[in-house]
Design a protein around this motif. Sequence first.
Motif, PDB file in Angstrom:
ATOM      1  N   PHE A 183       2.060   3.372 -10.148  1.00  0.00           N
ATOM      2  CA  PHE A 183       1.197   2.223 -10.385  1.00  0.00           C
ATOM      3  C   PHE A 183       1.935   0.918 -10.073  1.00  0.00           C
ATOM      4  O   PHE A 183       1.429   0.048  -9.355  1.00  0.00           O
ATOM      5  CB  PHE A 183       0.726   2.240 -11.838  1.00  0.00           C
ATOM      6  CG  PHE A 183      -0.166   1.090 -12.219  1.00  0.00           C
ATOM      7  CD1 PHE A 183      -1.499   1.094 -11.881  1.00  0.00           C
ATOM      8  CD2 PHE A 183       0.334   0.014 -12.936  1.00  0.00           C
ATOM      9  CE1 PHE A 183      -2.330   0.031 -12.238  1.00  0.00           C
ATOM     10  CE2 PHE A 183      -0.475  -1.038 -13.303  1.00  0.00           C
ATOM     11  CZ  PHE A 183      -1.817  -1.032 -12.955  1.00  0.00           C
ATOM     12  N   TRP A 184       3.161   0.792 -10.594  1.00  0.00           N
ATOM     13  CA  TRP A 184       3.933  -0.432 -10.348  1.00  0.00           C
ATOM     14  C   TRP A 184       4.392  -0.516  -8.892  1.00  0.00           C
ATOM     15  O   TRP A 184       4.500  -1.609  -8.329  1.00  0.00           O
ATOM     16  CB  TRP A 184       5.134  -0.502 -11.288  1.00  0.00           C
ATOM     17  CG  TRP A 184       4.738  -0.674 -12.716  1.00  0.00           C
ATOM     18  CD1 TRP A 184       4.952   0.188 -13.750  1.00  0.00           C
ATOM     19  CD2 TRP A 184       4.017  -1.787 -13.285  1.00  0.00           C
ATOM     20  NE1 TRP A 184       4.420  -0.306 -14.913  1.00  0.00           N
ATOM     21  CE2 TRP A 184       3.845  -1.505 -14.663  1.00  0.00           C
ATOM     22  CE3 TRP A 184       3.507  -2.977 -12.764  1.00  0.00           C
ATOM     23  CZ2 TRP A 184       3.182  -2.381 -15.524  1.00  0.00           C
ATOM     24  CZ3 TRP A 184       2.840  -3.848 -13.606  1.00  0.00           C
ATOM     25  CH2 TRP A 184       2.689  -3.552 -14.968  1.00  0.00           C
ATOM     26  N   ASN A 185       4.641   0.630  -8.262  1.00  0.00           N
ATOM     27  CA  ASN A 185       4.962   0.615  -6.832  1.00  0.00           C
ATOM     28  C   ASN A 185       3.788   0.083  -6.012  1.00  0.00           C
ATOM     29  O   ASN A 185       3.983  -0.669  -5.051  1.00  0.00           O
ATOM     30  CB  ASN A 185       5.328   2.016  -6.351  1.00  0.00           C
ATOM     31  CG  ASN A 185       6.759   2.388  -6.679  1.00  0.00           C
ATOM     32  OD1 ASN A 185       7.609   1.518  -6.854  1.00  0.00           O
ATOM     33  ND2 ASN A 185       7.028   3.673  -6.769  1.00  0.00           N
ATOM     34  N   THR A 186       2.568   0.484  -6.390  1.00  0.00           N
ATOM     35  CA  THR A 186       1.386  -0.012  -5.693  1.00  0.00           C
ATOM     36  C   THR A 186       1.294  -1.529  -5.798  1.00  0.00           C
ATOM     37  O   THR A 186       1.015  -2.224  -4.807  1.00  0.00           O
ATOM     38  CB  THR A 186       0.119   0.636  -6.287  1.00  0.00           C
ATOM     39  OG1 THR A 186       0.165   2.047  -6.078  1.00  0.00           O
ATOM     40  CG2 THR A 186      -1.138   0.080  -5.631  1.00  0.00           C
ATOM     41  N   ILE A 187       1.548  -2.055  -6.994  1.00  0.00           N
ATOM     42  CA  ILE A 187       1.530  -3.511  -7.173  1.00  0.00           C
ATOM     43  C   ILE A 187       2.622  -4.165  -6.340  1.00  0.00           C
ATOM     44  O   ILE A 187       2.396  -5.188  -5.669  1.00  0.00           O
ATOM     45  CB  ILE A 187       1.700  -3.864  -8.659  1.00  0.00           C
ATOM     46  CG1 ILE A 187       0.505  -3.349  -9.466  1.00  0.00           C
ATOM     47  CG2 ILE A 187       1.859  -5.366  -8.844  1.00  0.00           C
ATOM     48  CD1 ILE A 187       0.632  -3.579 -10.956  1.00  0.00           C
ATOM     49  N   LEU A 188       3.820  -3.580  -6.349  1.00  0.00           N
ATOM     50  CA  LEU A 188       4.937  -4.163  -5.616  1.00  0.00           C
ATOM     51  C   LEU A 188       4.679  -4.152  -4.116  1.00  0.00           C
ATOM     52  O   LEU A 188       4.946  -5.151  -3.420  1.00  0.00           O
ATOM     53  CB  LEU A 188       6.218  -3.396  -5.947  1.00  0.00           C
ATOM     54  CG  LEU A 188       7.514  -3.926  -5.316  1.00  0.00           C
ATOM     55  CD1 LEU A 188       7.739  -5.387  -5.693  1.00  0.00           C
ATOM     56  CD2 LEU A 188       8.702  -3.066  -5.745  1.00  0.00           C
ATOM     57  N   TYR A 189       4.154  -3.039  -3.597  1.00  0.00           N
ATOM     58  CA  TYR A 189       3.837  -2.977  -2.171  1.00  0.00           C
ATOM     59  C   TYR A 189       2.806  -4.052  -1.800  1.00  0.00           C
ATOM     60  O   TYR A 189       2.905  -4.695  -0.748  1.00  0.00           O
ATOM     61  CB  TYR A 189       3.285  -1.599  -1.809  1.00  0.00           C
ATOM     62  CG  TYR A 189       4.298  -0.483  -1.874  1.00  0.00           C
ATOM     63  CD1 TYR A 189       5.611  -0.691  -1.479  1.00  0.00           C
ATOM     64  CD2 TYR A 189       3.947   0.786  -2.327  1.00  0.00           C
ATOM     65  CE1 TYR A 189       6.542   0.335  -1.526  1.00  0.00           C
ATOM     66  CE2 TYR A 189       4.869   1.818  -2.384  1.00  0.00           C
ATOM     67  CZ  TYR A 189       6.174   1.580  -1.984  1.00  0.00           C
ATOM     68  OH  TYR A 189       7.092   2.599  -2.036  1.00  0.00           O
ATOM     69  N   THR A 190       1.806  -4.227  -2.647  1.00  0.00           N
ATOM     70  CA  THR A 190       0.769  -5.223  -2.381  1.00  0.00           C
ATOM     71  C   THR A 190       1.349  -6.632  -2.343  1.00  0.00           C
ATOM     72  O   THR A 190       1.068  -7.422  -1.433  1.00  0.00           O
ATOM     73  CB  THR A 190      -0.332  -5.135  -3.448  1.00  0.00           C
ATOM     74  OG1 THR A 190      -0.897  -3.822  -3.455  1.00  0.00           O
ATOM     75  CG2 THR A 190      -1.426  -6.145  -3.181  1.00  0.00           C
ATOM     76  N   VAL A 191       2.174  -6.954  -3.342  1.00  0.00           N
ATOM     77  CA  VAL A 191       2.746  -8.298  -3.431  1.00  0.00           C
ATOM     78  C   VAL A 191       3.673  -8.575  -2.251  1.00  0.00           C
ATOM     79  O   VAL A 191       3.635  -9.655  -1.644  1.00  0.00           O
ATOM     80  CB  VAL A 191       3.485  -8.473  -4.774  1.00  0.00           C
ATOM     81  CG1 VAL A 191       4.273  -9.782  -4.799  1.00  0.00           C
ATOM     82  CG2 VAL A 191       2.496  -8.433  -5.932  1.00  0.00           C
ATOM     83  N   LEU A 192       4.511  -7.601  -1.909  1.00  0.00           N
ATOM     84  CA  LEU A 192       5.444  -7.794  -0.792  1.00  0.00           C
ATOM     85  C   LEU A 192       4.700  -7.989   0.523  1.00  0.00           C
ATOM     86  O   LEU A 192       5.047  -8.872   1.325  1.00  0.00           O
ATOM     87  CB  LEU A 192       6.385  -6.594  -0.692  1.00  0.00           C
ATOM     88  CG  LEU A 192       7.420  -6.442  -1.807  1.00  0.00           C
ATOM     89  CD1 LEU A 192       8.191  -5.129  -1.647  1.00  0.00           C
ATOM     90  CD2 LEU A 192       8.395  -7.624  -1.801  1.00  0.00           C
ATOM     91  N   ALA A 193       3.685  -7.169   0.768  1.00  0.00           N
ATOM     92  CA  ALA A 193       2.927  -7.291   2.013  1.00  0.00           C
ATOM     93  C   ALA A 193       2.173  -8.612   2.065  1.00  0.00           C
ATOM     94  O   ALA A 193       2.109  -9.255   3.121  1.00  0.00           O
ATOM     95  CB  ALA A 193       1.951  -6.120   2.153  1.00  0.00           C
ATOM     96  N   PHE A 194       1.625  -9.035   0.928  1.00  0.00           N
ATOM     97  CA  PHE A 194       0.896 -10.302   0.913  1.00  0.00           C
ATOM     98  C   PHE A 194       1.848 -11.477   1.145  1.00  0.00           C
ATOM     99  O   PHE A 194       1.511 -12.419   1.869  1.00  0.00           O
ATOM    100  CB  PHE A 194       0.171 -10.465  -0.420  1.00  0.00           C
ATOM    101  CG  PHE A 194      -0.686 -11.694  -0.497  1.00  0.00           C
ATOM    102  CD1 PHE A 194      -1.912 -11.732   0.137  1.00  0.00           C
ATOM    103  CD2 PHE A 194      -0.263 -12.809  -1.195  1.00  0.00           C
ATOM    104  CE1 PHE A 194      -2.715 -12.865   0.082  1.00  0.00           C
ATOM    105  CE2 PHE A 194      -1.046 -13.948  -1.256  1.00  0.00           C
ATOM    106  CZ  PHE A 194      -2.285 -13.977  -0.625  1.00  0.00           C
TER     107      PHE A 194
END
Length: 274
Positions: A69-80
Motif C-alpha cells: 500500500f505504501w509502495n503504491t503511494i510512493l510510486y505515485t508521488v515519485l512519478a508525479f
Amino acid sequence: MDAATTDAAPARSRMTARQRRRLARGVQYAVIVAVVAVLAAVADWGRIADSFFQLDIAADMFPDVWTSFWNTILYTVLAFAFGMVVGVPVALMRVSEFAPYRWAATVYVEVFRGLPALLVLFLVGFGVPQAFPGIQYPGGVYGQVAIGLGLTSSAYIAESVRAGIQAVPKGQVEAARSLGMSRTRTMVTVVLPQALRIVVPPLTNELVMLTKDSSLVFVLGVTTATMELSKFARNELTDTANATPLLVGGLLYLLLTIPLGLLARRLENREDHR
C-alpha cells in the motif's frame, strides 16, 4: 358546440413537458429496479460469498499488505514529482516564441501521450540498460518507476499547464510588460502561478491516473519489499485460490483514489465559482 368540445378534449389530454419528463424518469427508475431485481434473483450469493468475502483470508493479508500500500503511494508521488519537473518546462517550451522549442516540445508530448505506460516502463527498465550497459538508476526500482511513469505523466501535465497558461487573461501579460518586466519574468512571476492554480483540478485527476498506473510496476520484476498493491493481491490470489485478495486490493485502491477524486471535483467547483 360539439366540435369545440371535441377539439378541447385532446388538448386537455395532452401531457405537459414536465409530465413527460416525470414519466420518462419513472420509466428509467423502473427499468433500473427491474434489472437489479433480476440480477439479485439469479446471483448465486453463496458462491459470491465464498469467492470474495472470506474474512480469514482477508485478515491473513495484514499487516503485510501495508508495505505494498505504501509502495503504491510512493510510486505515485515519485512519478508525479518527476512529471511536474519535466512537464512544466515542456509546457513553457510549447508556448515559446522560439520555433525549435515548440517543435521539440510538441514531438515530446505527442510521443509520450501516444505510447502506453506499460511500454515506456519496459523501455526504461529493459531497453535503456541494454542500450547503455552499466547504467544505474538512483533508487533502483523506485527510480525506474519515477522515470517510466513520470515520462508518460509529464506529457499530460505539460498539456494541462499549457492550457492553464493560455487561460490567463492577456491583459495581465500586457500590464506586466508595460511595467518593464521581461517576457521571462512575466511568465515566471505573473502567468505561471495563475496557470498552476487553474490546472490544480486536472493535476489532481492525473494523480488518480498515476495511482492506477502504478499497478504496471510488476513488469520491472519487483521483490516483496518493492511490490505494489495489484502484484501483492495477485500473489495472494495464486496462493489462496480465492478472489478475496482482489477485493481487498481493490478497496485499498479506492481508499486512495476516491478522496483524490472528491478533492478534484471540489477544486473544480471552487474554480468554476471563482
